[in-house]
Design a protein around this motif. Sequence first.
Motif, short mmCIF file in Angstrom:
data_model
loop_
_atom_site.label_atom_id
_atom_site.label_comp_id
_atom_site.label_asym_id
_atom_site.label_seq_id
_atom_site.Cartn_x
_atom_site.Cartn_y
_atom_site.Cartn_z
N UNK A 158 0.85 -1.20 0.00
CA UNK A 158 0.00 0.00 0.00
C UNK A 158 0.88 1.24 0.00
N UNK A 159 0.97 1.94 -1.13
CA UNK A 159 1.78 3.17 -1.18
C UNK A 159 1.04 4.32 -0.48
N UNK A 160 1.81 5.17 0.16
CA UNK A 160 1.27 6.39 0.76
C UNK A 160 1.43 7.52 -0.25
N UNK A 161 0.38 7.75 -1.03
CA UNK A 161 0.44 8.70 -2.14
C UNK A 161 0.47 10.13 -1.60
N UNK A 211 17.63 -6.71 4.64
CA UNK A 211 18.51 -5.66 5.15
C UNK A 211 17.73 -4.59 5.90
N UNK A 212 16.54 -4.33 5.42
CA UNK A 212 15.73 -3.29 6.05
C UNK A 212 15.20 -3.72 7.41
N UNK A 213 15.04 -5.04 7.60
CA UNK A 213 14.55 -5.57 8.89
C UNK A 213 15.62 -6.51 9.43
N UNK A 214 16.63 -6.00 10.13
CA UNK A 214 17.75 -6.84 10.59
C UNK A 214 17.34 -8.01 11.46
N UNK A 222 4.70 -7.17 9.05
CA UNK A 222 4.42 -5.92 8.33
C UNK A 222 5.66 -5.03 8.39
N UNK A 223 5.75 -4.14 7.42
CA UNK A 223 6.88 -3.21 7.37
C UNK A 223 6.42 -1.94 6.68
N UNK A 224 6.88 -0.80 7.19
CA UNK A 224 6.56 0.47 6.55
C UNK A 224 7.82 1.32 6.49
N UNK A 225 7.86 2.22 5.53
CA UNK A 225 9.03 3.07 5.34
C UNK A 225 8.59 4.42 4.78
N UNK A 226 9.16 5.48 5.32
CA UNK A 226 8.91 6.82 4.80
C UNK A 226 9.96 7.14 3.73
N UNK A 245 5.80 7.27 1.09
CA UNK A 245 6.28 6.03 1.69
C UNK A 245 5.37 4.88 1.32
N UNK A 246 5.43 3.81 2.06
CA UNK A 246 4.59 2.64 1.77
C UNK A 246 4.48 1.78 3.03
N UNK A 247 3.53 0.88 2.99
CA UNK A 247 3.35 -0.15 4.02
C UNK A 247 3.08 -1.47 3.32
N UNK A 248 3.67 -2.51 3.82
CA UNK A 248 3.48 -3.81 3.17
C UNK A 248 3.33 -4.92 4.20
N UNK A 249 2.71 -6.00 3.76
CA UNK A 249 2.65 -7.24 4.53
C UNK A 249 3.53 -8.26 3.82
N UNK A 250 4.14 -9.14 4.59
CA UNK A 250 5.02 -10.15 3.99
C UNK A 250 4.91 -11.47 4.73
N UNK A 251 5.38 -12.52 4.07
CA UNK A 251 5.54 -13.84 4.67
C UNK A 251 6.98 -14.28 4.46
N UNK A 252 7.60 -14.77 5.51
CA UNK A 252 9.01 -15.19 5.42
C UNK A 252 9.11 -16.62 5.94
N UNK A 253 9.50 -17.52 5.05
CA UNK A 253 9.54 -18.94 5.39
C UNK A 253 10.96 -19.38 5.74
#
Length: 290
Positions: A158-161, A211-214, A222-226, A245-253
């Motif tokens: 989801x981008x923050x327009x 890299x963004x989420x050490x 979830x992760x968001x970035x400005x 910025x944006x917000x996203x959901x992810x799955x990490x296996x």
Amino acid sequence: MAKNTGKAYEEFVRTIQQSLITAEGMSHLKNIEVETNKKLTDRNGIERQFDVYWEFDLGGYVYKTVIECKDYASSITVEKIDAFIGKTADIPGLRLIYATKTGYQSGASIKAEQHKIDLLIVREADEREWTAEDGTPLIKTIQLNIVALTSPRITSFAPNVDTDWLEKQKDLNADIINHAFTSSLNNEIFISNESTGHKFSLFDLSHLLLKKIPDIQYGKGTFSEELDNSYLETKAGDIKIKIKGYKLDYEYHAPITTSSVIDYSKDLLGIVEKYNTGTKQMIFKDGKIK
């Protein structure tokens, strides 16, 4: 306990010999078939039985080979060689080979050499094949542990327009934006920072999350970035919108580990040794000779 008729060993020698003929490229002479329990008639009209037999035609002459097979636990005696000589004496033009699993007594070896009989040891493989002459163990099995590492998979984005910027764009509207981005794959949508010149796709972003989420954990997150002076744009660059910025959901296996074992001994059909010289050949089930 079943009686050892020797038939199984004869078939084993036949298979080994057929592999050798094929590997040595002799099959171009004719379709050479190695047979067991072959009957040949000598010059006296007496029918003689041979354990293994094959022949080929070269230059108008037929070359015939017979192998006498003995599946004995003890070494071959001179009497056995004498019997082989007697059986073949009245069939001229034969090449004579003797095969056993164990070995030959000295008298048998001398007599065979006098009558040009090739002595072979044809046997199944054992631990000797996996040890060098100096006692160094050779590689018999290889175990492969394959670890498949995966990047986080973005499940929603989801981008923050920047609405102030968007309101000033007379040639953009919601329909155009939706059509451009909702029908695109994650490797066809890019985020570009015009201040730094850095540009990456949403596909690249899934890898960058590591890299963004050490301290990223396996599972859903979830992760968001400005962002500053950044745009969401199509692959062709014909549609771009400014985002804050944006917000996203992810799955990490977790990594997937698979193991496989290569056992060379299972691919080894048998061993052929020339008794007088000690030279050895390893015959594999796929037809390779080493």
